[in-house]
Enzyme design. Structure first.
Site, mmCIF file in Angstrom:
data_model
loop_
_atom_site.group_PDB
_atom_site.id
_atom_site.type_symbol
_atom_site.label_atom_id
_atom_site.label_comp_id
_atom_site.label_asym_id
_atom_site.label_seq_id
_atom_site.Cartn_x
_atom_site.Cartn_y
_atom_site.Cartn_z
ATOM 1 C CD GLU A 163 -2.600 1.287 -0.069
ATOM 2 O OE1 GLU A 163 -3.312 0.367 -0.479
ATOM 3 O OE2 GLU A 163 -2.417 2.337 -0.721
ATOM 4 C CE LYS A 218 4.989 0.958 1.611
ATOM 5 N NZ LYS A 218 4.185 2.120 1.291
ATOM 6 C CB CYS A 274 5.919 3.999 6.757
ATOM 7 S SG CYS A 274 4.280 3.269 6.862
HETATM 8 P P1 NAD Z 1 -1.990 -0.352 12.752
HETATM 9 O O1 NAD Z 1 -1.199 -0.666 13.956
HETATM 10 O O2 NAD Z 1 -2.732 0.932 12.657
HETATM 11 O O3 NAD Z 1 -3.050 -1.520 12.500
HETATM 12 C C1 NAD Z 1 -2.753 -2.879 12.583
HETATM 13 C C2 NAD Z 1 -3.925 -3.613 13.239
HETATM 14 O O4 NAD Z 1 -3.698 -5.013 13.153
HETATM 15 C C3 NAD Z 1 -4.102 -3.301 14.731
HETATM 16 O O5 NAD Z 1 -5.399 -2.777 14.942
HETATM 17 C C4 NAD Z 1 -3.910 -4.662 15.419
HETATM 18 O O6 NAD Z 1 -4.758 -4.853 16.524
HETATM 19 C C5 NAD Z 1 -4.261 -5.618 14.303
HETATM 20 N N1 NAD Z 1 -3.705 -6.967 14.484
HETATM 21 C C6 NAD Z 1 -2.429 -7.316 14.792
HETATM 22 N N2 NAD Z 1 -2.298 -8.634 14.838
HETATM 23 C C7 NAD Z 1 -3.510 -9.162 14.549
HETATM 24 C C8 NAD Z 1 -3.999 -10.480 14.434
HETATM 25 N N3 NAD Z 1 -3.188 -11.539 14.590
HETATM 26 N N4 NAD Z 1 -5.308 -10.664 14.132
HETATM 27 C C9 NAD Z 1 -6.109 -9.600 13.943
HETATM 28 N N5 NAD Z 1 -5.705 -8.324 14.035
HETATM 29 C C10 NAD Z 1 -4.412 -8.104 14.333
HETATM 30 O O7 NAD Z 1 -0.967 -0.481 11.519
HETATM 31 P P2 NAD Z 1 -1.083 0.235 10.078
HETATM 32 O O8 NAD Z 1 -0.529 1.621 10.165
HETATM 33 O O9 NAD Z 1 -2.440 0.024 9.534
HETATM 34 O O10 NAD Z 1 -0.022 -0.609 9.260
HETATM 35 C C11 NAD Z 1 -0.299 -1.933 8.869
HETATM 36 C C12 NAD Z 1 0.738 -2.375 7.856
HETATM 37 O O11 NAD Z 1 0.666 -1.542 6.689
HETATM 38 C C13 NAD Z 1 2.185 -2.256 8.336
HETATM 39 O O12 NAD Z 1 2.927 -3.335 7.792
HETATM 40 C C14 NAD Z 1 2.653 -0.961 7.727
HETATM 41 O O13 NAD Z 1 4.040 -0.950 7.505
HETATM 42 C C15 NAD Z 1 1.927 -0.946 6.405
HETATM 43 N N6 NAD Z 1 1.703 0.389 5.832
HETATM 44 C C16 NAD Z 1 1.327 1.434 6.624
HETATM 45 C C17 NAD Z 1 1.060 2.680 6.054
HETATM 46 C C18 NAD Z 1 0.640 3.852 6.913
HETATM 47 O O14 NAD Z 1 0.597 4.948 6.390
HETATM 48 N N7 NAD Z 1 0.308 3.679 8.170
HETATM 49 C C19 NAD Z 1 1.178 2.851 4.680
HETATM 50 C C20 NAD Z 1 1.551 1.776 3.896
HETATM 51 C C21 NAD Z 1 1.807 0.545 4.495
HETATM 52 C C1 UDX Z 2 4.718 7.396 3.726
HETATM 53 C C2 UDX Z 2 4.765 7.266 2.191
HETATM 54 O O1 UDX Z 2 4.669 8.559 1.592
HETATM 55 C C3 UDX Z 2 3.633 6.395 1.706
HETATM 56 O O2 UDX Z 2 3.735 6.205 0.303
HETATM 57 C C4 UDX Z 2 3.714 5.070 2.416
HETATM 58 O O3 UDX Z 2 2.645 4.239 2.007
HETATM 59 C C5 UDX Z 2 3.687 5.246 3.917
HETATM 60 O O4 UDX Z 2 4.743 6.119 4.310
HETATM 61 P P1 UDX Z 2 3.275 8.814 5.445
HETATM 62 O O5 UDX Z 2 4.345 8.437 6.409
HETATM 63 O O6 UDX Z 2 1.864 8.573 5.809
HETATM 64 O O7 UDX Z 2 3.506 8.063 4.055
HETATM 65 O O8 UDX Z 2 3.392 10.381 5.094
HETATM 66 P P2 UDX Z 2 4.406 11.223 4.181
HETATM 67 O O9 UDX Z 2 3.617 12.242 3.482
HETATM 68 O O10 UDX Z 2 5.278 10.373 3.354
HETATM 69 O O11 UDX Z 2 5.293 11.990 5.258
HETATM 70 C C6 UDX Z 2 6.233 11.313 6.074
HETATM 71 C C7 UDX Z 2 7.002 12.308 6.913
HETATM 72 O O12 UDX Z 2 7.899 13.062 6.099
HETATM 73 C C8 UDX Z 2 6.119 13.329 7.609
HETATM 74 O O13 UDX Z 2 6.600 13.554 8.918
HETATM 75 C C9 UDX Z 2 6.268 14.570 6.757
HETATM 76 O O14 UDX Z 2 6.043 15.738 7.475
HETATM 77 C C10 UDX Z 2 7.715 14.443 6.327
HETATM 78 N N1 UDX Z 2 8.001 15.166 5.065
HETATM 79 C C11 UDX Z 2 7.416 14.778 3.905
HETATM 80 C C12 UDX Z 2 8.886 16.243 5.067
HETATM 81 O O15 UDX Z 2 9.420 16.611 6.118
HETATM 82 N N2 UDX Z 2 9.153 16.889 3.892
HETATM 83 C C13 UDX Z 2 8.592 16.519 2.714
HETATM 84 O O16 UDX Z 2 8.895 17.148 1.690
HETATM 85 C C14 UDX Z 2 7.687 15.428 2.721
#
Ligand code: NAD
Ligand code: UDX
Length: 460
Positions: A163, A218, A274
């Protein structure tokens, strides 16, 4: 390819929630059930009051309102959702390991493995299992082994579908993605997932690759993005010494189409769940293959980011006549970026920690982050007792309360609303000279200096 009628997503977090809400909205013919072990989180997703959804994202609550209990469901009955689904997304957290081998670097895959074992135990017919979590390259091989060795003799096909949404813009990113990436080995399984996205994404933007390219892309994308921020932040320090202005430099280099203008905003440092986690993971993977130079190269992105956070805090201390002990510093913003309530790895946490070590008193205002969250972030550092955190840090409900009587204001998040405040009124109630340390280059220097502030911004 098989037409998917029911989807299950394990993990109702910042990725699972918005991603599946958008699939449900765009595919009314598919039932989507998001499950989680965290019952409080599921209850919050089901809350009638949409203000209480566990994730704040612009545009999300409208979609949940439209699709919830139509073809979008939130449940704690994980077994049932797995059993009924044709396709299962795994979207659980993959945090940095905080114990044992790879502590502080590797991704902790225990939640992923638990999901695989649960899917294998429950599944009574063939399933497509989709990696939505960010995973180390080659995790699909481990998943496949667990599924095949512990299952009930049914077929599992594994896809990688990382994602790329960014928080704060998750809904627009999901509805209008630059690309969708699907890695896999089985043509039919790949086609089934392509068909889902093709309901709203142009086919030319749906990229299919082998599993390992998808998994590695990713980590690579996040490493490149974070590297741009560290690169411009490195230059910001040099700008401050030389009279160059980092915004002018960013504009000048960004107009070169080979460099591009996005993601070149100097800041107090990147945060979020991330970037750091994924780069540390990349470093760990490179080291585990003996690629020391590769590991060291990416490690520098993290070093530069830590340096930037410390540099900002140091600058505050130095400017306030080398002591902040007993001084009130107002923090505007605690989230790691605007338009989210997420605070994971936010620069604000580390800047606060540094200033608290110098016995500063901090007052925080953030439009979306709760007091409990802020105290939990500080307590998680284990730098001082939770009583002390509550004594030294106050969380208030208006920016004016935060800035009242403060020696300095630090801007940690670029919330648009901060620009609209009555800065004249704020200055009048502050200690003099009234300092603003703008870690986001958000405010207008001339306007603030005309009012009489001493204004510092990164890279100027
Ligand atoms: P999060 O902590 O917000 O959500 C994860 C959820 O999974 C929690 O609610 C937890 O209770 C649940 N969980 C854990 N183990 C479980 C199990 N065995 N059964 C059922 N539920 C379970 O995490 P997130 O930010 O949504 O990230 C999830 C994944 O996506 C990570 O690998 C992260 O690196 C990736 N990712 C995050 C972002 C972002 O912007 N946050 C973007 C791209 C990818
Ligand atoms: C990031 C990636 O952008 C996204 O593609 C991935 O799926 C998850 O990780 P996110 O962490 O949600 O997303 O936000 P992002 O907009 O990337 O910002 C990350 C951090 O960098 C923030 O603290 C932001 O303030 C900082 N940032 C971003 C800067 O300081 N300068 C910039 O020019 C851009």
């Amino acid at each position: 390819s098989k037409t998917i009628k029911k989807i299950c997503c394990i993990g109702a977090g910042y990725v699972g929630g918005p991603t599946m809400s958008v699939i449900a909205k765009q595919c009314p013919h598919i039932d989507v059930t998001i499950v989680d072990v965290n019952a409080a989180r599921i209850n919050a997703w089901n809350d009638k009051n949409l203000e209480n959804l566990p994730v704040y994202e612009p545009g999300l609550s409208e979609i949940v309102e439209e699709a919830r209990n139509r073809n979008l469901f939130f449940s704690t009955d994980i077994d049932r959702a797995i059993d009924e689904a044709d396709m299962i997304f795994i979207s659980v957290n993959t945090p940095t390991k905080n114990y044992g081998k790879g502590k502080g670097l590797a991704a902790d895959l225990k939640y992923i493995e638990l999901c695989a074992r649960q899917i294998a135990a429950v599944a009574k017919n063939n399933k497509i299992v989709v990696e939505k979590s960010t995973l180390p390259v080659r995790t699909a091989a481990a998943l496949k082994s667990i599924l095949d060795n512990t299952g009930n003799g049914v077929d599992f096909h594994i896809l990688s579908n990382p994602e790329f949404l960014a928080e704060g813009t998750a809904i627009t990113d999901l509805i209008n993605p630059d690309r969708v990436l699907i890695g896999g080995e089985n043509e039919n399984a790949i086609a089934a997932l392509v068909d889902i996205y093709a309901n709203w994404v142009e086919r030319s933007k749906i990229l299919t690759t082998n599993l390992w390219s998808s998994e590695l892309s990713k980590l690579t994308a996040n490493a490149f993005l974070a590297q741009r921020v560290s690169s411009i932040n490195a230059i910001s320090a040099l700008c401050e010494k030389t009279g160059a202005n980092v915004d002018e430099v960013a504009k000048a280099i960004g107009m070169d189409t080979r460099i591009g203008s996005k993601f070149l905003k100097a800041s107090v440092g990147f945060g979020g769940s991330c970037f750091q986690k994924d780069i540390l993971n990349l470093v760990y993977i490179a080291r585990s293959y003996g690629l020391t130079e590769v590991a060291d190269y990416w490690d520098q992105v993290i070093h530069m980011n830590d340096y930037q956070k410390h540099r900002f805090a140091d600058h505050i201390i130095q400017t306030l006549y080398n002591t902040v002990s007993g001084k009130k510093i107002a923090f505007l913003g605690w989230a790691f970026k605007k338009d989210t309530n997420d605070t994971r790895e936010s620069a604000a946490i580390y800047v606060a920690d540094y200033l608290l070590n110098e016995q500063a008193e901090i007052t925080v205002y953030d439009p979306k982050v709760s007091a409990e969250r802020i105290y939990a972030d500080l307590d998680d550092l284990n730098s001082r007792s939770s009583d002390e955190n509550r004594r030294l840090v106050k969380i208030v409900n208006t920016p004016y309360d935060a800035c009242d009587d403060a020696h300095a204001i630090a801007i940690l998040t670029e919330w648009d609303v901060f620009k609209t405040y009555d800065w004249q009124k704020i200055k009048e109630k502050m200690k003099k000279p009234a300092f603003v340390f703008d870690g986001r280059k958000l405010l207008n220097r001339k306007e603030l200096e005309d009012i009489g502030f001493k204004y510092y911004a990164i890279g100027e």
